[in-house]
Design an enzyme around this catalytic site. Structure first.
Site, mmCIF file in Angstrom:
data_model
loop_
_atom_site.group_PDB
_atom_site.id
_atom_site.type_symbol
_atom_site.label_atom_id
_atom_site.label_comp_id
_atom_site.label_asym_id
_atom_site.label_seq_id
_atom_site.Cartn_x
_atom_site.Cartn_y
_atom_site.Cartn_z
ATOM 1 N N LYS A 256 0.850 -1.206 0.000
ATOM 2 C CA LYS A 256 0.000 0.000 0.000
ATOM 3 C C LYS A 256 0.882 1.253 0.000
ATOM 4 O O LYS A 256 0.643 2.203 -0.744
ATOM 5 C CB LYS A 256 -0.878 -0.003 1.239
ATOM 6 N N ASN A 257 1.929 1.237 0.840
ATOM 7 C CA ASN A 257 2.736 2.447 1.017
ATOM 8 C C ASN A 257 3.737 2.689 -0.101
ATOM 9 O O ASN A 257 4.463 3.679 -0.082
ATOM 10 C CB ASN A 257 3.436 2.412 2.376
ATOM 11 N N CYS B 181 -4.031 12.004 13.559
ATOM 12 C CA CYS B 181 -4.782 10.737 13.566
ATOM 13 C C CYS B 181 -4.489 10.054 14.905
ATOM 14 O O CYS B 181 -3.834 10.600 15.782
ATOM 15 C CB CYS B 181 -4.380 9.873 12.382
ATOM 16 N N ARG C 262 1.195 14.090 13.338
ATOM 17 C CA ARG C 262 1.516 13.864 11.910
ATOM 18 C C ARG C 262 1.706 15.189 11.156
ATOM 19 O O ARG C 262 1.078 15.427 10.127
ATOM 20 C CB ARG C 262 0.445 13.021 11.241
ATOM 21 N N ASP D 299 5.202 0.222 12.072
ATOM 22 C CA ASP D 299 3.935 -0.359 11.602
ATOM 23 C C ASP D 299 3.776 -1.807 12.020
ATOM 24 O O ASP D 299 2.725 -2.404 11.782
ATOM 25 C CB ASP D 299 3.820 -0.253 10.076
ATOM 26 N N ARG E 112 -8.461 -0.392 4.966
ATOM 27 C CA ARG E 112 -7.592 0.621 4.349
ATOM 28 C C ARG E 112 -6.302 0.012 3.841
ATOM 29 O O ARG E 112 -5.697 0.505 2.904
ATOM 30 C CB ARG E 112 -7.258 1.708 5.380
#
Ligand code: EPZ
Length: 420
Positions: free
Chosen positions: A22-23, A116, A121, A305, A397
Site C-alpha cells: 500500500k505504502n 490521527c 503527523r 507499523d 484501508r
C-alpha cells in the site's frame, strides 16, 4: 459499519500470498501527476487507501481503469490542482500529490491532513523543503497553498528527521526542478526505492534511493511507464506474527524477506523457526515464545507499523518485554483493547512493559487505526473464545482480502454487518 468475528485458539497452517505494498502504491499513483502519459501498474493492492488515491487522481483530471490488480492511469491536461478536504481527511497520504502538482502545474492547493490516532503527523518538513526549492507556501483556511514562478530550483535539503512521505514528496518534486537536489537524512524505506525505480523508468535521474542520501538531477519532462509494485513488507510481517501467535506453520509467498530483516531477527530471538528463500518465508513455532525487547526505528530498524502486532505476540510470550515506540508520539492506543483481552501491559512514556500470560480471552474490542486493528486480529486468532472487532473499515484501508487469506490458513473468521 462492519465487525469481524474470530473464534480463537485455532492453529494456522498453509500458504498465503502477499499483495503489493500500500505504502508504495500510494506515492507511485501520486507520481503519475508529474507528466501527461499512460501508466500501467500491476500488483496494486485493492485496499481502500488505494481506491481513495485513485479517486483523488480522477478529481485532478486523470482517468484510472482498474482490472483486478492492474491499474491503468491516463494523465492529460491538469484539470485541477486542488486536493479537497473531503478526500484528504479520509487519507493523509493525499499530501503526496503536493510535490507532483507543484512541480508540474506551478501551483497546488492541498487540504492540511489532520492528525490521527497515532500522532499529530505534521508536514512541516515537506513544506520547508519546498520553500527551500523556491516555492511560496502558505496555510489558508486549513489548506496548504503552494506556488512557484517557473520551475522549482534544485537545493541541498537536510531533513531534521527521517520522513517517509516527506522524502517521497520532495524526491518527486525534484524530478522536474531546475538543477540538482540532494536529500540528506532521507528515509531509506523500500517503498522510497520502489518509487525511485518507477520514476527513473520514466526518465528521472535519481540515485541513492534506499540510502539516506538521495540525489535527483532535474529534467524538463518525464514520460509514461509501467511498474510492478513491490510486495508489502508490513502485510508479510502481520502474517508472520499470525503464524507465530497460533503456534502454526505458515508459508508466505511472493514477499521480500530482505525487506523484513529486523522483524525476522526478533522472531528468531523469540524462538520461532524461520525458513527464508528469496521470495518466501516459512514460520513455525510449536512452543511458547520467549519475551524479547523491541524498539521501533526508521528503516532498516524495527518498523513502527509492526509494533502493535509484535506487542500482541509478546502478551503470550514467556517473561517481560519492553516495547519502545520512538517514531510516533502516541502509538499505544491498542494497549487498552489488548488489556480488555487479559493482556498484562503497563505504559511508561513511550515504553510499554508487557508481561506474558498463558492465555488471552476473546472480547468485543474496537479498532482505532490500521495497524492497531491488525494487532487485535492476531490477538483474536490466539485468544480463548470469540473476539469481535468493531470499525473494521480501518483494516480495509490496508489489508486486502484479510478474512479470505486467514480462512485459507484455517482461521475461523467472518465479517458481520453492524447496525449503523
Ligand atoms: C509513512 O507515514 C507511512 N505511511 C506510515 O504507515 C508509517 O508508519 C510511517 O511512514 C513511518 O514509517 C505511508 O507511507 C503512506 P513519517 P509518514 O513522515 O510519511 C514526524 C500505515 O499504517 N514528521 O515518516 O506520514 C512524524 O510526526 C502508515 O501504513 C514531522 O515531524 O510518516 C513522525 O513522528 C501509518 N514532520 C515521524 O516524523 C514532517 O513534516 C515519521 O513520520 C513529517 C514527519
Amino acid at each position: 459499519m462492519d465487525s469481524i468475528l474470530i473464534q480463537g485458539e485455532r492453529r494456522l497452517d498453509g500458504v498465503v500470498r502477499i499483495s503489493g505494498a500500500k505504502n508504495s502504491a500510494l506515492p507511485i499513483l501520486a507520481s503519475t501527476l508529474l507528466n501527461q502519459g499512460t501508466f500501467t501498474l500491476t500488483n496494486v493492492p485493492r485496499v481502500m487507501d488505494v481506491f481513495t488515491m485513485s479517486k483523488l487522481l480522477t478529481h485532478l483530471g486523470a482517468a484510472v481503469d482498474i482490472q483486478e490488480d492492474r491499474f491503468t492511469v491516463s494523465v492529460k491536461e491538469a484539470q485541477s490542482f486542488a486536493a479537497p478536504y473531503e478526500l484528504v481527511k479520509t487519507m493523509r497520504a493525499s499530501v503526496l500529490v503536493l510535490g507532483p502538482l507543484l512541480a508540474r502545474c506551478g501551483e497546488a492547493l492541498v487540504s492540511l491532513p489532520g492528525g490521527c490516532a497515532i500522532g499529530a503527523r505534521p508536514i512541516n518538513l515537506h513544506l520547508a523543503a519546498l520553500q527551500q526549492m523556491g516555492a511560496e507556501v502558505s496555510i489558508e483556511h486549513g489548506n496548504v497553498q503552494a506556488r512557484v514562478n517557473g520551475r522549482l530550483k534544485g537545493a541541498r535539503i537536510c531533513f531534521d528527521l527521517q520522513t517517509v512521505t516527506g522524502t517521497e514528496n520532495i524526491m518527486m518534486a525534484a524530478c522536474l526542478a531546475d538543477g540538482t537536489t540532494v536529500l540528506e537524512n532521507a528515509a531509506r524505506e523500500p517503498e522510497v526505492a520502489d518509487l525511485a525505480q518507477f520514476l527513473n523508468k520514466r526518465g528521472a535521474r535519481i540515485s541513492g534511493a534506499g540510502t539516506d542520501v538521495i540525489t535527483i538531477e532535474g529534467v524538463t519532462a518525464l514520460h509514461g511507464g509501467d511498474h510492478e509494485i513491490v510486495p508489502d513488507r508490513i502485510e508479510t510481517g502481520t502474517y508472520l506474527i499470525a503464524g507465530a501467535i497460533t503456534r502454526g506453520d505458515v508459508q508466505i509467498e511472493r514477499c521480500r524477506p530482505d525487506h523484513c530483516e529486523a522483524l525476522l531477527a526478533k522472531l528468531r530471538e523469540a524462538g520461532a523457526v524461520l525458513t527464508v528463500e528469496k521470495e518466501s518465508v516459512r514460520i513455525r513455532s510449536d512452543a511458547r515464545l520467549k519475551a524479547v525487547d523491541v524498539k521501533t526505528l526508521p528503516y532498516p530498524g524495527f518498523p513502527t507499523d509492526m509494533q502493535a502486532q509484535m506487542m500482541a505476540l509478546m502478551t503470550l510470550a514467556d517473561g517481560p518485554s519492553v516495547i519502545t515506540e520512538s517514531v510516533f508520539e502516541s502509538r499505544f492506543i491498542h494497549v487498552l483493547e489488548l488489556q480488555r483481552m487479559g493482556a498484562d501491559i503497563s505504559i511508561e512514556g513511550n515504553h510499554a512493559v508487557v508481561t506474558g500470560n498463558e492465555r488471552l480471552s476473546g472480547a468485543p474490542v474496537m479498532a482505532s487505526d490500521l495497524r492497531a486493528s491488525a494487532c487485535l486480529v492476531v490477538a483474536g486468532l490466539a485468544a480463548e473464545g470469540e473476539t469481535r472487532i468493531g470499525r473494521v473499515y480501518h483494516l480495509d484501508r490496508g489489508y486486502e482480502r484479510l478474512e479470505e487469506k486467514l480462512s485459507g490458513l484455517g482461521a475461523k473468521i467472518r465479517r458481520v454487518k453492524e447496525a449503523a
